[in-house]
Design an enzyme around this catalytic site. Structure first.
Site: not given
Ligand SMILES: N[C@@H](CC=O)C(=O)O
Length: 353
Positions: A149, A180, A202, A205, A235, A242
């Site tokens: 995402c 997420g 994250e 990726k 986060r 996001h």
């Molecule tokens: N890895 C992301 C989710 C999206 O696919 C997140 O943790 O926000």
């Protein structure tokens, strides 16, 4: 045309229920079954509801969750939308492709395979051709994935920028919503009044996925884009949306007005093909100094079916040949289920179904 029967896998989770939301009145697709683990077998959707900002139809709420049996799913459905968690998604999705089902997945398992498109139709619709390399294609079965995402939201404006000005390097800092992390996601005591500067895998990726998405497909393999990507992922206590800050430089001359003009006017194949879930404008540029914000812009996108499918860009600035801007996108709609629904619409429009 008659509607295509589709299965939703992982129907008790947040992404699974975003799929249900987007599919319940879809003009091309009909929900043929909701599937999840044995634990939820026999429950109604209304008993396991996670999505709270959408009013599902009564008939949808009364649908019964069935146990995930690939043979049965393949007999009843041409397409499977997978919102399965990645610890179980891989073999189930492969099994369904073997059984002749077109799988559109939100899970990470198959994303980096040489024959699997990591598809964002505004960025790399030609990558869909790679499904023809999958051994199950002649049977009608294949796997297409959407991106993570936090990658999806920025990939669309970065594609617009790269096409016109040649992207050399981009440094990304994210402010990622708790949804997420799925449901129930991050424990409240960890995230309330706090920010957490770590999201497992994250950054890796984002760096790998952007190179594949912005790269080429030459008919037999993917060629990564030559862009240097650096990221820090964090986060924050936001429900949906996001927000990401980008700093980047370019190989061609640009200025803020030219950049804003290119981003604002960007459209691509989903808009040309008028796919049902494609936003009329995939990128909205805001001129206010304090936008985009998750509370105001997470659900950007018109028409109504494309709500949450546009990303919003703001605060485009330049300093010492570096450009800066913010991008916001809805992580479980554009960055999750909506991305895969758009991918399936592209496959139907291109008669690869
Ligand atoms: N890895 C992301 C989710 C999206 O696919 C997140 O943790 O926000």
């Amino acid at each position: 045309m008659s509607k295509i029967n589709v299965a939703v896998l992982g129907a008790t989770g947040m992404i699974g229920q975003r799929f249900i939301q987007l599919l319940e009145n879809h003009p091309w697709f009909e929900i043929g079954g909701l599937y999840a683990s044995e634990r939820s077998e026999g429950k109604k959707l209304k008993d396991v509801l996670k999505v709270r900002d959408h009013s599902f139809n009564d008939e949808t709420l009364d649908m019964t969750i069935e146990r995930l049996e690939t043979k049965k799913i393949s007999e009843l459905n041409r397409i499977a939308f997978s919102g399965l968690p990645s610890d179980i998604a891989g073999p189930i999705e492969s099994d369904l492709a073997d059984l002749g089902v077109a799988v559109f997945s939100n899970a990470a398992n198959h994303r980096m395979r040489d024959d699997v498109p990591l598809l964002i139709p505004e960025c790399n619709s030609s990558h869909l051709e790679a499904i023809k390399q999958q051994k199950t294609y002649s049977n009608g079965g294949y796997i297409v994935t959407n991106a993570n995402c936090s990658t999806t939201g920025i990939a669309v404006p970065l594609k617009a920028i790269d096409t016109s000005f040649g992207l050399k390097m981009v440094c990304i800092s994210t402010y990622q919503a708790v949804s997420g992390a799925g449901y129930p996601g991050v424990p409240s005591l960890d995230i309330l009044c706090n920010v957490v500067p770590y999201i497992k895998n994250e950054e890796e990726k984002m760096e790998m996925e952007l190179a594949k998405i912005l790269g080429d497909y030459n008919g037999s393999r993917f060629i990564d884009a030559n862009v240097n990507v650096l990221s820090n992922c964090v986060r924050v206590p936001v429900i949906d949306g996001h927000l990401e800050s980008l700093v980047f430089n370019l190989s061609k001359d640009a200025d803020v007005d030219k950049l804003a003009g290119v981003i604002r006017s960007f459209t691509a194949e989903p808009q040309k093909l008028q796919l049902p879930s494609a936003p009329i404008a995939p990128i909205i540029v805001r001129d206010e100094p304090d936008r985009p914000q998750p509370a105001c812009d997470a659900f950007a996108g018109t028409p109504a079916r494309a709500r949450g499918m546009a990303c919003t860009v703001g605060r485009i600035r330049e300093k010492d040949n570096y450009f800066k801007m913010f991008v916001l996108s809805h992580n479980t709609l554009r960055g999750g289920a909506g991305g895969s629904v758009l991918n399936a619409e592209l496959a139907v429009a291109k008669k690869m179904m």
